[in-house]
Design an enzyme around this catalytic site. Structure first.
Site, mmCIF file in Angstrom:
data_model
loop_
_atom_site.group_PDB
_atom_site.id
_atom_site.type_symbol
_atom_site.label_atom_id
_atom_site.label_comp_id
_atom_site.label_asym_id
_atom_site.label_seq_id
_atom_site.Cartn_x
_atom_site.Cartn_y
_atom_site.Cartn_z
ATOM 1 N N SER A 10 0.855 -1.182 0.000
ATOM 2 C CA SER A 10 0.000 0.000 0.000
ATOM 3 C C SER A 10 0.891 1.232 0.000
ATOM 4 C CB SER A 10 -0.901 0.013 1.250
ATOM 5 O OG SER A 10 -1.609 1.227 1.361
ATOM 6 N N ASN A 11 0.346 2.352 -0.445
ATOM 7 C CA ASN A 11 1.025 3.643 -0.302
ATOM 8 C C ASN A 11 0.296 4.524 0.703
ATOM 9 O OD1 ASN A 11 3.301 3.474 -2.119
ATOM 10 N ND2 ASN A 11 1.823 3.481 -3.808
ATOM 11 N N ARG A 14 -7.966 -3.062 11.944
ATOM 12 C CA ARG A 14 -6.665 -3.312 11.326
ATOM 13 C C ARG A 14 -5.586 -3.432 12.396
ATOM 14 N NH1 ARG A 14 -6.574 0.700 8.401
ATOM 15 N NH2 ARG A 14 -7.549 -0.280 6.587
ATOM 16 N N ALA A 34 -0.161 6.208 3.878
ATOM 17 C CA ALA A 34 0.750 6.569 4.963
ATOM 18 C C ALA A 34 0.200 6.181 6.333
ATOM 19 C CB ALA A 34 1.033 8.067 4.920
ATOM 20 N N LYS A 35 -1.120 6.211 6.477
ATOM 21 C CA LYS A 35 -1.724 5.885 7.772
ATOM 22 C C LYS A 35 -1.524 4.403 8.100
ATOM 23 C CE LYS A 35 -5.231 9.518 7.712
ATOM 24 N NZ LYS A 35 -6.694 9.829 7.727
ATOM 25 N N ASP A 95 -17.435 5.151 8.240
ATOM 26 C CA ASP A 95 -17.214 5.670 9.592
ATOM 27 C C ASP A 95 -18.409 6.439 10.153
ATOM 28 O OD1 ASP A 95 -14.712 4.571 10.023
ATOM 29 O OD2 ASP A 95 -13.620 6.321 9.302
ATOM 30 N N LYS A 108 -9.331 6.215 17.257
ATOM 31 C CA LYS A 108 -9.696 5.224 16.245
ATOM 32 C C LYS A 108 -8.586 4.192 16.060
ATOM 33 C CE LYS A 108 -11.208 4.735 11.450
ATOM 34 N NZ LYS A 108 -11.460 5.412 10.155
ATOM 35 N N ASP A 130 -6.935 -6.462 3.683
ATOM 36 C CA ASP A 130 -8.189 -6.154 3.007
ATOM 37 C C ASP A 130 -9.231 -5.985 4.098
ATOM 38 O OD1 ASP A 130 -9.546 -5.691 0.525
ATOM 39 O OD2 ASP A 130 -10.670 -7.526 0.883
#
Length: 214
Positions: A7-8, A187, A10-11, A158, A181, A72
Site C-alpha cells: 500500500s502507499n 486493522r 501513509a496511515k 465511519d 480510532k 483487506d
C-alpha cells in the site's frame, strides 16, 4: 529486515510502525509500494477478505523478494449476511464513492429494527515471505449501524458506525480522534497478531530479501 506494506497509504504504514514500536520489535524497516521495485499490482478478485489480502501479499513477496504484508477490510452487516464485505468500497457500483455507498446501505437497512443492526469493521492482514511462508490474522471492531451519518472525521462507513467500545462513549467512528480510532481499529487488532511472526523474521537471514531498496 525490510518489510513491504502492499500500500502507499501513509496511515497504514504509521499504524504498523506504532504497533512494532509498542512491542519493542527492533531491526524492521517498513516501506511502502512507492519505495519498492515497481510491479503490476494484482486484481483483487477474491471472495473473502483473506483471499484479497493474500493475493496482494503474495504478489508483493514474489515480485520484490521482500517480506510483504497486506490487508483487506470492509464493513460486515449481520442483517445482510456479512455484506457489503469485500464489496464495501464499491457497494453502490463505483469504487470509492462513500456518499453513494452509505446512502445505499442506509436505504437497504431503513426498516430494520434497532435490535438487528449489529455490524463490524473487519480487517484481514496477510504476511508472506519470499520463501512462501504465509500468515493470516483477522481483526474485528464490533458495533451498530446508525440510521444517518454522524461526524465529519474518517472516511467510508465511519459516519454510520457506532462502536460497541465504552471508550467511544456513544460517538460514531467519524467522531473519534485519529488516536482513538487507531487504538480501537480492526486493522490494528489484526496487525498486532502478526507482531511475533515479524519479530521472529528479524533473526532469519532468509527473510532479508535481495538487499536494500533505494
Amino acid at each position: 529486515m525490510q518489510l513491504l506494506v502492499a500500500s502507499n497509504n501513509a496511515k497504514k504504514l504509521a499504524e504498523l510502525e506504532r504497533i512494532l514500536r509498542a512491542a519493542d520489535v527492533q531491526g524492521v524497516e517498513v516501506i511502502p509500494l512507492s519505495q519498492a521495485p515497481a510491479y503490476e499490482e494484482p486484481v483483487e478478485d477474491g471472495r473473502t477478505f483473506a483471499d484479497n489480502a493474500l493475493i496482494k501479499a503474495r504478489a508483493g513477496a514474489r515480485e520484490t523478494g521482500l517480506v510483504c504484508i497486506a490487508d483487506d477490510s470492509g464493513l460486515a452487516v449481520e442483517e445482510l449476511n456479512g455484506m457489503p464485505g469485500v464489496l464495501s468500497a464499491r457497494w453502490a457500483g463505483r469504487h470509492g464513492d462513500d456518499d453513494a455507498n452509505n446512502a445505499l446501505l442506509l436505504g437497504q437497512m431503513a426498516h430494520v429494527p434497532d435490535g438487528r443492526r449489529a455490524c463490524a469493521f473487519v480487517s484481514v492482514c496477510a504476511l508472506v515471505t519470499p520463501d512462501g511462508a504465509e500468515h493470516v490474522a483477522e481483526g474485528r471492531w464490533e458495533g451498530t449501524l446508525l440510521r444517518e451519518p454522524v461526524g465529519e472525521n474518517g472516511f467510508g462507513y465511519d459516519p454510520l458506525f457506532l462502536p460497541a467500545d465504552a471508550v467511544a462513549a456513544g460517538r460514531s467512528s467519524a467522531q473519534l480522534t485519529p488516536e482513538e480510532k487507531n487504538a480501537l481499529s480492526h486493522r490494528g487488532k489484526a496487525l498486532a497478531q502478526l507482531v511475533e511472526v515479524i519479530r521472529g523474521l528479524t533473526s532469519d537471514p532468509s527473510a532479508e530479501g535481495p538487499g536494500t531498496v533505494d
